[in-house]
Design a protein around this motif. Sequence first.
Motif, PDB file in Angstrom:
ATOM      1  N   ILE A   1      52.459 -36.623  18.460  1.00 22.62           N
ATOM      2  CA  ILE A   1      52.443 -38.224  18.628  1.00 22.62           C
ATOM      3  C   ILE A   1      54.021 -38.721  18.747  1.00 22.62           C
ATOM      4  O   ILE A   1      54.486 -38.857  17.655  1.00 22.62           O
ATOM      5  CB  ILE A   1      51.686 -38.994  17.458  1.00 22.62           C
ATOM      6  CG1 ILE A   1      50.363 -38.130  17.135  1.00 22.62           C
ATOM      7  CG2 ILE A   1      51.641 -40.369  17.948  1.00 22.62           C
ATOM      8  CD1 ILE A   1      49.752 -38.990  16.256  1.00 22.62           C
ATOM      9  N   PRO A   2      54.788 -38.499  19.845  1.00 25.56           N
ATOM     10  CA  PRO A   2      56.134 -39.249  19.823  1.00 25.56           C
ATOM     11  C   PRO A   2      56.228 -40.493  19.655  1.00 25.56           C
ATOM     12  O   PRO A   2      55.324 -41.187  20.208  1.00 25.56           O
ATOM     13  CB  PRO A   2      56.601 -38.587  21.232  1.00 25.56           C
ATOM     14  CG  PRO A   2      55.674 -37.526  21.767  1.00 25.56           C
ATOM     15  CD  PRO A   2      54.459 -38.009  21.109  1.00 25.56           C
ATOM     16  N   LEU A   3      57.072 -40.869  18.700  1.00 27.04           N
ATOM     17  CA  LEU A   3      57.172 -42.233  18.193  1.00 27.04           C
ATOM     18  C   LEU A   3      57.404 -43.112  19.560  1.00 27.04           C
ATOM     19  O   LEU A   3      58.114 -42.679  20.200  1.00 27.04           O
ATOM     20  CB  LEU A   3      57.736 -42.588  17.276  1.00 27.04           C
ATOM     21  CG  LEU A   3      56.661 -42.786  16.009  1.00 27.04           C
ATOM     22  CD1 LEU A   3      57.479 -43.100  14.698  1.00 27.04           C
ATOM     23  CD2 LEU A   3      55.735 -44.269  16.285  1.00 27.04           C
TER      24      LEU A   3
ATOM     25  N   LYS B   1      46.947 -39.500  13.593  1.00 22.88           N
ATOM     26  CA  LYS B   1      46.629 -40.988  13.894  1.00 22.88           C
ATOM     27  C   LYS B   1      47.958 -41.545  13.380  1.00 22.88           C
ATOM     28  O   LYS B   1      48.878 -41.026  12.397  1.00 22.88           O
ATOM     29  CB  LYS B   1      45.510 -41.525  12.862  1.00 22.88           C
ATOM     30  CG  LYS B   1      45.604 -41.214  11.340  1.00 22.88           C
ATOM     31  CD  LYS B   1      44.396 -42.272  10.686  1.00 22.88           C
ATOM     32  CE  LYS B   1      43.181 -41.745  11.029  1.00 22.88           C
ATOM     33  NZ  LYS B   1      42.297 -42.356  10.412  1.00 22.88           N
ATOM     34  N   CYS B   2      48.124 -42.939  13.786  1.00 28.29           N
ATOM     35  CA  CYS B   2      49.343 -43.723  13.343  1.00 28.29           C
ATOM     36  C   CYS B   2      48.657 -45.135  13.224  1.00 28.29           C
ATOM     37  O   CYS B   2      48.371 -45.551  14.383  1.00 28.29           O
ATOM     38  CB  CYS B   2      50.638 -43.681  14.273  1.00 28.29           C
ATOM     39  SG  CYS B   2      51.890 -44.617  13.459  1.00 28.29           S
TER      40      CYS B   2
ATOM     41  N   ASP C   1      57.790 -41.909   7.153  1.00 29.58           N
ATOM     42  CA  ASP C   1      57.218 -42.455   6.108  1.00 29.58           C
ATOM     43  C   ASP C   1      55.828 -42.871   6.261  1.00 29.58           C
ATOM     44  O   ASP C   1      55.059 -43.021   5.383  1.00 29.58           O
ATOM     45  CB  ASP C   1      58.110 -42.984   5.225  1.00 29.58           C
ATOM     46  CG  ASP C   1      59.287 -42.443   4.605  1.00 29.58           C
ATOM     47  OD1 ASP C   1      59.278 -41.119   4.691  1.00 29.58           O
ATOM     48  OD2 ASP C   1      60.246 -42.841   4.116  1.00 29.58           O
ATOM     49  N   ARG C   2      55.666 -43.480   7.328  1.00 29.07           N
ATOM     50  CA  ARG C   2      54.477 -44.574   7.459  1.00 29.07           C
ATOM     51  C   ARG C   2      53.525 -43.734   8.374  1.00 29.07           C
ATOM     52  O   ARG C   2      52.339 -43.993   8.116  1.00 29.07           O
ATOM     53  CB  ARG C   2      54.865 -45.768   8.035  1.00 29.07           C
ATOM     54  CG  ARG C   2      55.537 -46.519   7.169  1.00 29.07           C
ATOM     55  CD  ARG C   2      56.522 -47.737   7.912  1.00 29.07           C
ATOM     56  NE  ARG C   2      57.153 -48.536   6.924  1.00 29.07           N
ATOM     57  CZ  ARG C   2      58.310 -48.313   6.093  1.00 29.07           C
ATOM     58  NH1 ARG C   2      58.841 -47.018   6.335  1.00 29.07           N
ATOM     59  NH2 ARG C   2      58.837 -49.172   5.504  1.00 29.07           N
ATOM     60  N   CYS C   3      54.142 -42.877   9.292  1.00 29.25           N
ATOM     61  CA  CYS C   3      53.190 -42.112  10.170  1.00 29.25           C
ATOM     62  C   CYS C   3      53.673 -40.692  10.119  1.00 29.25           C
ATOM     63  O   CYS C   3      54.144 -40.098  10.943  1.00 29.25           O
ATOM     64  CB  CYS C   3      53.132 -42.828  11.437  1.00 29.25           C
ATOM     65  SG  CYS C   3      52.318 -44.349  11.543  1.00 29.25           S
ATOM     66  N   PRO C   4      53.288 -39.891   9.149  1.00 28.83           N
ATOM     67  CA  PRO C   4      53.808 -38.617   9.237  1.00 28.83           C
ATOM     68  C   PRO C   4      53.400 -37.603  10.083  1.00 28.83           C
ATOM     69  O   PRO C   4      54.322 -36.587  10.460  1.00 28.83           O
ATOM     70  CB  PRO C   4      52.850 -37.989   7.782  1.00 28.83           C
ATOM     71  CG  PRO C   4      52.705 -39.029   6.948  1.00 28.83           C
ATOM     72  CD  PRO C   4      52.427 -40.211   8.050  1.00 28.83           C
ATOM     73  N   ASP C   5      52.470 -37.908  11.088  1.00 29.16           N
ATOM     74  CA  ASP C   5      52.128 -37.185  12.379  1.00 29.16           C
ATOM     75  C   ASP C   5      53.026 -37.361  13.349  1.00 29.16           C
ATOM     76  O   ASP C   5      53.007 -36.679  14.490  1.00 29.16           O
ATOM     77  CB  ASP C   5      50.459 -37.165  12.517  1.00 29.16           C
ATOM     78  CG  ASP C   5      49.550 -36.851  11.529  1.00 29.16           C
ATOM     79  OD1 ASP C   5      49.985 -35.735  11.027  1.00 29.16           O
ATOM     80  OD2 ASP C   5      48.534 -37.241  11.709  1.00 29.16           O
ATOM     81  N   ALA C   6      53.776 -38.623  13.434  1.00 32.03           N
ATOM     82  CA  ALA C   6      54.363 -39.035  14.506  1.00 32.03           C
ATOM     83  C   ALA C   6      55.765 -38.516  14.677  1.00 32.03           C
ATOM     84  O   ALA C   6      56.278 -37.820  13.795  1.00 32.03           O
ATOM     85  CB  ALA C   6      54.714 -40.624  14.407  1.00 32.03           C
TER      86      ALA C   6
ATOM     87  N   GLN D   1      64.000 -34.161  18.351  1.00 31.01           N
ATOM     88  CA  GLN D   1      63.951 -32.720  17.778  1.00 31.01           C
ATOM     89  C   GLN D   1      63.013 -32.544  16.701  1.00 31.01           C
ATOM     90  O   GLN D   1      63.284 -31.709  15.712  1.00 31.01           O
ATOM     91  CB  GLN D   1      65.374 -31.950  17.552  1.00 31.01           C
ATOM     92  CG  GLN D   1      66.094 -31.927  18.981  1.00 31.01           C
ATOM     93  CD  GLN D   1      67.378 -31.340  18.612  1.00 31.01           C
ATOM     94  OE1 GLN D   1      67.926 -30.909  17.847  1.00 31.01           O
ATOM     95  NE2 GLN D   1      68.348 -31.717  19.785  1.00 31.01           N
ATOM     96  N   ASP D   2      62.072 -33.427  16.571  1.00 32.82           N
ATOM     97  CA  ASP D   2      61.017 -33.382  15.558  1.00 32.82           C
ATOM     98  C   ASP D   2      59.840 -32.414  15.522  1.00 32.82           C
ATOM     99  O   ASP D   2      58.840 -32.464  14.937  1.00 32.82           O
ATOM    100  CB  ASP D   2      60.634 -34.742  15.159  1.00 32.82           C
ATOM    101  CG  ASP D   2      60.006 -34.891  13.882  1.00 32.82           C
ATOM    102  OD1 ASP D   2      60.317 -34.182  12.771  1.00 32.82           O
ATOM    103  OD2 ASP D   2      59.295 -35.877  13.732  1.00 32.82           O
TER     104      ASP D   2
END
Length: 219
Positions: free
Chosen positions: A11-13, A120-121, A171-176, A181-182
């Motif tokens: 999930i790229p923010l 999810k986010c 911190d709010r969306c750990p999957d994002a 380079q995440d």
Amino acid sequence: MMSLANLLLSIPLLLVTFFLISSQAAIFEIRNECPYTVWAAASPGGGRRLDRGQSWTLNVAAGTAMARIWGRTNCNFDAGGRGHCQTGDCGGVLDCKGWVDGFNIPMDFSPTSGGCRGMKCTADINGQCPGELKVPDGCNNPCTVFKTNEYCCTQGQGTCGPTNFSRFFKDRCPDAYSFPQDDPTSTFTCPGGTNYRVVFCPRGSPRFPLEMVGSLSEE
């Protein structure tokens, strides 16, 4: 990192988009549970207006090398599919060819069968967005705003890392996917042949501004 039979998901923010690489076809059910119209976008795949409760079934062909799915808000398109969206716009067209990064709508992305995890986010990113990144009804990508290697990683692998802005999202969306380079914390593999459900505004999402609920935008 993955076999050719697997689907690589992240999930790229911002705009909470989904990235895939697959050698097998996949079916995506894209559903709008928001109390306002969402113009779903997929590249490849195009775009579709979804009023509350409506769904769009998207078939992604085997061999697709890169794709994203996201939502757009407050759009107006003419009969030829030309127009503009307040958030998530992709070059002023209904049928998207490219994409953008950002956050505008809470989303849930889940496999419809076993074998891999859902993502999810649904945090109140828009309400808590740092002032430097804030845009109407959305939260922008630091790279888009500042255009420096610190946020864009344009100078190659290992030249950038987490920042205060990326930590805000993480911190709010750990999957994002919180910076370019995440990969280690934000990419996941699913078995080939898995199908998926994408939900805009899943149950438990924060409430959004009333002007979005009352939008009268038309295709």
